[in-house]
Design an enzyme around this catalytic site. Sequence first.
Site, PDB file in Angstrom:
ATOM      1  N   TYR A 133     -38.266 -12.385 -12.195  1.00  0.00           N
ATOM      2  CA  TYR A 133     -37.431 -12.512 -10.999  1.00  0.00           C
ATOM      3  C   TYR A 133     -36.303 -13.485 -11.311  1.00  0.00           C
ATOM      4  O   TYR A 133     -36.531 -14.678 -11.489  1.00  0.00           O
ATOM      5  CB  TYR A 133     -38.301 -12.988  -9.841  1.00  0.00           C
ATOM      6  CG  TYR A 133     -37.618 -13.191  -8.510  1.00  0.00           C
ATOM      7  CD1 TYR A 133     -36.333 -12.735  -8.242  1.00  0.00           C
ATOM      8  CD2 TYR A 133     -38.296 -13.849  -7.477  1.00  0.00           C
ATOM      9  CE1 TYR A 133     -35.730 -12.925  -7.010  1.00  0.00           C
ATOM     10  CE2 TYR A 133     -37.705 -14.041  -6.237  1.00  0.00           C
ATOM     11  CZ  TYR A 133     -36.430 -13.578  -6.011  1.00  0.00           C
ATOM     12  OH  TYR A 133     -35.841 -13.772  -4.782  1.00  0.00           O
ATOM     13  N   LYS A 161     -36.534  -8.183 -11.536  1.00  0.00           N
ATOM     14  CA  LYS A 161     -35.794  -8.143 -10.277  1.00  0.00           C
ATOM     15  C   LYS A 161     -34.519  -8.950 -10.493  1.00  0.00           C
ATOM     16  O   LYS A 161     -34.569 -10.168 -10.684  1.00  0.00           O
ATOM     17  CB  LYS A 161     -36.621  -8.739  -9.140  1.00  0.00           C
ATOM     18  CG  LYS A 161     -35.853  -8.862  -7.820  1.00  0.00           C
ATOM     19  CD  LYS A 161     -36.676  -9.569  -6.752  1.00  0.00           C
ATOM     20  CE  LYS A 161     -35.871  -9.767  -5.466  1.00  0.00           C
ATOM     21  NZ  LYS A 161     -36.657 -10.486  -4.418  1.00  0.00           N
TER      22      LYS A 161
END
Length: 292
Positions: A133, A161
């Site tokens: 992330y 992400k």
Amino acid sequence: MFTGSLVAIVTPMLEDGALDLDRFCALIDFHIEQKTDGIVVVGTTGESPTVDFDEHHLLIRTAVTHAAGRIPVIAGTGANSTREAIELTVFSKNAGADACLSVAPYYNKPTQEGLYQHFKAIAEAVDIPMILYNVPGRTVVDISNDTALRLAQIPGIVGIKDATGNIARGCDLLQRVPDNFAVYSGDDATALALLLLGGHGTISVTANVAPRLMHEMCTAAFAGDLARAREINTRLFRLHIDLFVEANPIPVKWAVARMGLINDSLRLPLTALSSQYHELIRKAMLQAGITV
């Protein structure tokens, strides 16, 4: 590999700040009914900075138990301590989570080599699919594309992400990663663009408010139905923007509360949405066809 609209689900709370597990479970049912493709629990939108360790465990365990295999559950397990991140990830695997989402360590500002060693240590300690992330606007550290590519070679690290909103950067990454490594949008306003460039899905704030439309937008993009995908994105675009007029998840909790699904309680230091933005978000919801 997970694809489609993965909701970064909010964490409902009671007025006294306690977790509202009944509404949390009801939200999971709501997303299943609305065709959401996966649930990400205890991430940024789930107020991970202000839940304690026991609550973090409880939310992951509750999500897995209540979902009961009906929808993938991705557990937020990031921390700026590698040892703590490993502990959370071990717990998530043992609880039955389908994958984990691990944010770049924040505040202590590791180098690119430090980032690589951090995620490598987690992947080697726990056998669970891990999604990196990258959200430098919050962490003040940026997982470079080169570092992401190094990490993509490690078994168990299955995707990233990308919340930078930088489409050129996302395009570069998509052209260089192996076929079994997924790139997810972490920025609703540019999610469709990334999908059309070959992205695998979106980990979405907007999906809290318009889950079926986000699912349908992803489905249309994957099918090459650009007209339909653009039509949906146009309806949702004000939500993509206006749900960030104050720090996430302040606006989105206000919006979900207007839908009657939760109340808009937050934990300090987050405070209620400023009244000057109420009408703005209400109009964005109406534009998306959401009854307020």
